[in-house]
Scaffold this motif. Structure first.
Motif, PDB file in Angstrom:
ATOM      1  N   GLY A  17      -4.996  11.674  11.230  1.00  0.00           N
ATOM      2  CA  GLY A  17      -5.094  12.259   9.729  1.00  0.00           C
ATOM      3  C   GLY A  17      -4.016  11.638   8.960  1.00  0.00           C
ATOM      4  O   GLY A  17      -4.372  11.164   7.693  1.00  0.00           O
ATOM      5  N   LEU A  18      -2.853  11.486   9.332  1.00  0.00           N
ATOM      6  CA  LEU A  18      -1.738  10.916   8.804  1.00  0.00           C
ATOM      7  C   LEU A  18      -1.962   9.674   8.269  1.00  0.00           C
ATOM      8  O   LEU A  18      -1.723   9.036   7.183  1.00  0.00           O
ATOM      9  CB  LEU A  18      -0.318  10.949   9.513  1.00  0.00           C
ATOM     10  N   GLY A  19      -2.742   8.718   9.165  1.00  0.00           N
ATOM     11  CA  GLY A  19      -2.735   7.190   8.851  1.00  0.00           C
ATOM     12  C   GLY A  19      -4.216   7.244   8.063  1.00  0.00           C
ATOM     13  O   GLY A  19      -4.069   6.236   6.905  1.00  0.00           O
ATOM     14  N   ILE A  20      -5.012   8.164   8.031  1.00  0.00           N
ATOM     15  CA  ILE A  20      -5.941   8.036   7.019  1.00  0.00           C
ATOM     16  C   ILE A  20      -5.694   8.398   5.691  1.00  0.00           C
ATOM     17  O   ILE A  20      -5.892   7.462   4.511  1.00  0.00           O
ATOM     18  CB  ILE A  20      -7.180   9.171   7.480  1.00  0.00           C
ATOM     19  N   GLU A  21      -4.712   9.367   5.260  1.00  0.00           N
ATOM     20  CA  GLU A  21      -4.202   9.512   4.343  1.00  0.00           C
ATOM     21  C   GLU A  21      -3.122   8.693   3.591  1.00  0.00           C
ATOM     22  O   GLU A  21      -3.013   8.255   2.476  1.00  0.00           O
ATOM     23  CB  GLU A  21      -3.340  11.081   4.341  1.00  0.00           C
ATOM     24  N   HIS A  22      -2.427   7.986   4.510  1.00  0.00           N
ATOM     25  CA  HIS A  22      -1.334   6.947   4.109  1.00  0.00           C
ATOM     26  C   HIS A  22      -2.105   5.643   3.579  1.00  0.00           C
ATOM     27  O   HIS A  22      -1.618   5.116   2.528  1.00  0.00           O
ATOM     28  CB  HIS A  22      -0.469   6.501   5.401  1.00  0.00           C
ATOM     29  N   VAL A  23      -3.292   5.412   4.106  1.00  0.00           N
ATOM     30  CA  VAL A  23      -3.975   4.085   3.497  1.00  0.00           C
ATOM     31  C   VAL A  23      -4.698   4.634   2.410  1.00  0.00           C
ATOM     32  O   VAL A  23      -4.635   4.137   1.239  1.00  0.00           O
ATOM     33  CB  VAL A  23      -4.739   3.181   4.729  1.00  0.00           C
ATOM     34  N   GLY A  24      -5.300   5.880   2.514  1.00  0.00           N
ATOM     35  CA  GLY A  24      -6.364   6.250   1.250  1.00  0.00           C
ATOM     36  C   GLY A  24      -5.615   6.813   0.164  1.00  0.00           C
ATOM     37  O   GLY A  24      -6.117   6.732  -0.867  1.00  0.00           O
ATOM     38  N   GLN A  25      -4.257   6.990   0.184  1.00  0.00           N
ATOM     39  CA  GLN A  25      -3.449   7.237  -0.945  1.00  0.00           C
ATOM     40  C   GLN A  25      -2.498   6.296  -1.531  1.00  0.00           C
ATOM     41  O   GLN A  25      -1.627   6.698  -2.254  1.00  0.00           O
ATOM     42  CB  GLN A  25      -2.858   8.689  -0.400  1.00  0.00           C
ATOM     43  N   GLY A  26      -2.390   4.998  -0.528  1.00  0.00           N
ATOM     44  CA  GLY A  26      -1.671   3.983  -0.968  1.00  0.00           C
ATOM     45  C   GLY A  26      -2.154   3.049  -1.866  1.00  0.00           C
ATOM     46  O   GLY A  26      -2.921   2.123  -1.264  1.00  0.00           O
ATOM     47  N   ALA A  27      -2.073   2.892  -3.045  1.00  0.00           N
ATOM     48  CA  ALA A  27      -2.594   2.026  -3.843  1.00  0.00           C
ATOM     49  C   ALA A  27      -2.383   0.485  -3.421  1.00  0.00           C
ATOM     50  O   ALA A  27      -3.242  -0.177  -3.600  1.00  0.00           O
ATOM     51  CB  ALA A  27      -2.148   2.318  -5.488  1.00  0.00           C
ATOM     52  N   ASP A  28      -1.362   0.353  -3.008  1.00  0.00           N
ATOM     53  CA  ASP A  28      -0.972  -1.102  -2.512  1.00  0.00           C
ATOM     54  C   ASP A  28      -1.689  -1.417  -1.446  1.00  0.00           C
ATOM     55  O   ASP A  28      -2.130  -2.641  -1.433  1.00  0.00           O
ATOM     56  CB  ASP A  28       0.538  -1.142  -2.451  1.00  0.00           C
ATOM     57  N   HIS A  29      -1.779  -0.864  -0.353  1.00  0.00           N
ATOM     58  CA  HIS A  29      -2.573  -1.004   0.773  1.00  0.00           C
ATOM     59  C   HIS A  29      -4.142  -1.333   0.265  1.00  0.00           C
ATOM     60  O   HIS A  29      -4.691  -1.971   0.964  1.00  0.00           O
ATOM     61  CB  HIS A  29      -2.439   0.143   1.918  1.00  0.00           C
ATOM     62  N   LEU A  30      -4.694  -0.156  -0.283  1.00  0.00           N
ATOM     63  CA  LEU A  30      -5.927  -0.575  -0.808  1.00  0.00           C
ATOM     64  C   LEU A  30      -6.383  -1.697  -1.858  1.00  0.00           C
ATOM     65  O   LEU A  30      -7.428  -2.371  -1.460  1.00  0.00           O
ATOM     66  CB  LEU A  30      -6.554   0.873  -1.540  1.00  0.00           C
ATOM     67  N   LEU A  31      -5.360  -2.013  -2.558  1.00  0.00           N
ATOM     68  CA  LEU A  31      -5.346  -3.071  -3.450  1.00  0.00           C
ATOM     69  C   LEU A  31      -5.485  -4.386  -2.582  1.00  0.00           C
ATOM     70  O   LEU A  31      -6.222  -5.471  -2.954  1.00  0.00           O
ATOM     71  CB  LEU A  31      -4.487  -3.149  -4.620  1.00  0.00           C
ATOM     72  N   PHE A  32      -4.502  -4.267  -1.660  1.00  0.00           N
ATOM     73  CA  PHE A  32      -4.536  -5.663  -0.744  1.00  0.00           C
ATOM     74  C   PHE A  32      -5.833  -5.761   0.048  1.00  0.00           C
ATOM     75  O   PHE A  32      -6.477  -6.873   0.134  1.00  0.00           O
ATOM     76  CB  PHE A  32      -3.490  -5.240   0.333  1.00  0.00           C
ATOM     77  N   LEU A  33      -6.530  -4.690   0.538  1.00  0.00           N
ATOM     78  CA  LEU A  33      -7.881  -4.825   1.297  1.00  0.00           C
ATOM     79  C   LEU A  33      -8.739  -5.202   0.274  1.00  0.00           C
ATOM     80  O   LEU A  33      -9.777  -6.182   0.460  1.00  0.00           O
ATOM     81  CB  LEU A  33      -8.056  -3.527   1.763  1.00  0.00           C
ATOM     82  N   LEU A  34      -8.931  -4.625  -1.134  1.00  0.00           N
ATOM     83  CA  LEU A  34      -9.753  -5.169  -1.986  1.00  0.00           C
ATOM     84  C   LEU A  34      -9.647  -6.787  -2.372  1.00  0.00           C
ATOM     85  O   LEU A  34     -10.963  -7.374  -2.499  1.00  0.00           O
ATOM     86  CB  LEU A  34      -9.737  -4.443  -3.352  1.00  0.00           C
ATOM     87  N   MET A  35      -8.603  -7.181  -2.382  1.00  0.00           N
ATOM     88  CA  MET A  35      -8.429  -8.469  -2.885  1.00  0.00           C
ATOM     89  C   MET A  35      -8.809  -9.539  -1.867  1.00  0.00           C
ATOM     90  O   MET A  35      -9.563 -10.660  -1.923  1.00  0.00           O
ATOM     91  CB  MET A  35      -6.791  -8.826  -3.250  1.00  0.00           C
ATOM     92  N   LEU A  36      -8.972  -9.115  -0.513  1.00  0.00           N
ATOM     93  CA  LEU A  36      -9.355  -9.921   0.542  1.00  0.00           C
ATOM     94  C   LEU A  36     -10.910  -9.642   0.742  1.00  0.00           C
ATOM     95  O   LEU A  36     -11.721 -10.781   1.244  1.00  0.00           O
ATOM     96  CB  LEU A  36      -8.696  -9.566   1.830  1.00  0.00           C
ATOM     97  N   LEU A  37     -11.430  -8.643   0.308  1.00  0.00           N
ATOM     98  CA  LEU A  37     -12.936  -8.612   0.217  1.00  0.00           C
ATOM     99  C   LEU A  37     -13.687  -9.139  -0.806  1.00  0.00           C
ATOM    100  O   LEU A  37     -14.872  -9.631  -0.721  1.00  0.00           O
ATOM    101  CB  LEU A  37     -13.389  -6.937   0.234  1.00  0.00           C
ATOM    102  N   ILE A  38     -13.018  -9.400  -2.019  1.00  0.00           N
ATOM    103  CA  ILE A  38     -13.866  -9.906  -3.062  1.00  0.00           C
ATOM    104  C   ILE A  38     -14.269 -11.260  -2.858  1.00  0.00           C
ATOM    105  O   ILE A  38     -15.431 -11.735  -3.042  1.00  0.00           O
ATOM    106  CB  ILE A  38     -12.773 -10.137  -4.319  1.00  0.00           C
ATOM    107  N   PRO A  39     -13.617 -12.100  -2.118  1.00  0.00           N
ATOM    108  CA  PRO A  39     -14.142 -13.661  -1.856  1.00  0.00           C
ATOM    109  C   PRO A  39     -14.871 -13.697  -0.653  1.00  0.00           C
ATOM    110  O   PRO A  39     -15.588 -14.777  -0.525  1.00  0.00           O
ATOM    111  CB  PRO A  39     -12.882 -14.598  -1.518  1.00  0.00           C
ATOM    112  N   ALA A  40     -15.099 -12.593   0.027  1.00  0.00           N
ATOM    113  CA  ALA A  40     -15.967 -12.752   1.326  1.00  0.00           C
ATOM    114  C   ALA A  40     -17.483 -13.350   1.239  1.00  0.00           C
ATOM    115  O   ALA A  40     -18.090 -13.956   2.088  1.00  0.00           O
ATOM    116  CB  ALA A  40     -15.885 -11.311   2.023  1.00  0.00           C
ATOM    117  N   PRO A  41     -18.094 -12.876   0.029  1.00  0.00           N
ATOM    118  CA  PRO A  41     -19.473 -13.239  -0.180  1.00  0.00           C
ATOM    119  C   PRO A  41     -19.538 -14.851  -0.625  1.00  0.00           C
ATOM    120  O   PRO A  41     -20.908 -15.336  -0.628  1.00  0.00           O
ATOM    121  CB  PRO A  41     -20.148 -12.209  -1.268  1.00  0.00           C
TER     122      PRO A  41
END
Length: 422
Positions: free
Chosen positions: A186-210
């Motif tokens: 649960g702590l791992g879920i909350e740490h990423v789910g509420q960390g703007a930087d980790h989420l943004l990093f993942l989003l930046m990697l997803l955008i070029p995928a298609p």
């Protein structure tokens, strides 16, 4: 006009986010309660990050001030928000000693010795710990509670206290490892789910995928959705391998890097991934970036659990649970966004969407780098970041709506290079 419309949507998000209360890129800076169960009493300590404590008491605090002018009021505040009771509801005596200031993972903490005693003549049995220091004011704050049975026992993760869960049952006997495992997940879920930087990093990697990198530019083409999904799975797996390795090494004390350079490098990793989303840096760069910077992110994850004094067995259990929580959150993000990105990538709006999103990510990353390197005192974009992270379903729904509209308005993406906006 289509590109301007897309960029306008992002501007609306930012303006709406500016109305939100500020929170850091790591809003999950945690407190810790370390309990040592003896036959007739419970001893331990309470570790309170001073910056989060300042938010809770609505005043500016400094390491010197918490031991000086604010010493009495803070002691009273903490005492009011910690209590214990037996399973029959009988109150136990809770005493906080004299506070000291200690640097834990690069952050100044106010640390109180803690003693909990059952009624006179009674031995320590199962009891309820009731605790809402800081969490009664700061919704994103978490309190990690560990317990050790006897001076020679092994410390284990008992659970996590937050705004919604302000009490934990503390067993007098050895607890189940599954409880610590689930709490860590649960702590791992909350740490990423509420960390703007980790989420943004993942989003930046997803955008070029298609898309497909060709001639140093992103090109739309005939990539089947299955191939894009495979690329995304490679990105998530590469990041998982990278952060799992350094998370384990750092939490075990094999490697240690101060938090400031680690956090600065995380911001830098977002900037690099944003630039890659605008124009490909290397072939299959998302996988390379994810694996390389996953190593850095693992050091940041380790800061959450590295200072809890867990024994080897509990450390392994906590690491496994924490990693599971991280991976669950990443997969949820992929599931929420990837279908919309696959549809949107086959429209004429995707170049503007991709570059606009990457530009926002680059601005956020640059602001984080300046703040974390000590160049600036604060992040002016904390409000938008807090709002966006606090409304994930709305953000995902907005991207989905944009994909649906774009498919009807501009169903075909141009086949020429789309890495530049002209």
């Amino acid at each position: 006009m289509r590109r301007l419309l897309t960029l306008l949507l992002f501007t609306v998000f930012l303006l709406a986010g500016g109305l939100a209360s500020p929170a850091g890129a790591h809003p999950m800076a945690t407190s810790a309660v370390l309990l040592d169960l003896r036959a007739d009493r419970v001893e331990g300590e309470v570790e309170l990050p001073i910056d989060r404590l300042a938010i809770a008491v609505h005043r500016g605090l400094t390491p010197a001030g918490v031991l000086g002018a604010d010493r009495v009021s803070l002691h009273r505040y903490a005492t009011r928000h910690i209590s214990a009771a037996g399973t029959d509801g009988t109150p136990w005596t809770v005493t906080l000693g004299t506070g000291t200031v200690r640097t834990i993972d690069g952050t100044e903490h106010l640390v109180y010795p803690l003693t909990i005693r059952p009624p006179r003549g009674h031995r320590v049995t199962d009891f309820d710990l009731r605790y809402d220091v800081i969490v009664e004011e700061l919704l994103t704050h978490r309190v990690i509670v560990t317990v050790r049975h006897g001076a020679d026992g092994d410390a284990k993760t008992l659970g996590v206290i937050d705004w919604a869960t302000k009490s934990l049952k503390v067993p007098a006997g050895q607890g189940s490892w599954t409880r610590g495992f689930l709490s860590a997940a649960g702590l791992g879920i909350e740490h990423v789910g509420q960390g703007a930087d980790h989420l943004l990093f993942l989003l930046m990697l997803l955008i070029p995928a298609p898309l497909t990198a060709a001639g140093g530019r992103w090109r739309t083409g005939s990539n089947p959705p299955r191939r894009s999904v495979v690329r995304v799975s490679h990105v998530v797996s590469a990041f998982a391998v990278g952060h799992s390795l350094t998370l384990a090494l750092a939490a075990a004390g094999v490697v240690h890097v101060p938090s400031r350079p680690v956090e600065t490098l995380i911001a830098f990793s977002i900037a690099v991934s944003a630039v890659h989303a605008i124009r490909p840096l290397v072939a299959r760069g998302e996988v390379v970036i994810a694996s390389g910077f996953g190593l850095v992110h693992g050091l940041a994850f380790a800061s959450v659990i590295g200072a809890l004094g867990l024994d080897r067995g509990s450390l392994v259990t906590t690491l496994l649970g924490f990693n599971l929580g991280i991976e669950i959150t990443q997969l949820l993000v992929v599931a929420l966004l990837m279908p919309s990105l696959l549809v949107l990538a086959r429209t004429a709006l995707y170049p503007a969407f991709r570059i606009g999103t990457a530009a926002v990510g680059l601005v956020f990353a640059g602001s984080w780098m300046l703040e974390r390197a000590g160049v600036t005192a604060s992040d002016p974009f904390e409000g938008p970041q807090t709002w966006l992270v606090g409304h994930p379903l709305l953000v995902a729904a907005s991207v989905g709506l944009l994909a649906a509209v774009a498919r009807g308005v501009a169903p075909r993406a141009p086949k020429q290079a789309v890495s530049q906006v002209t």
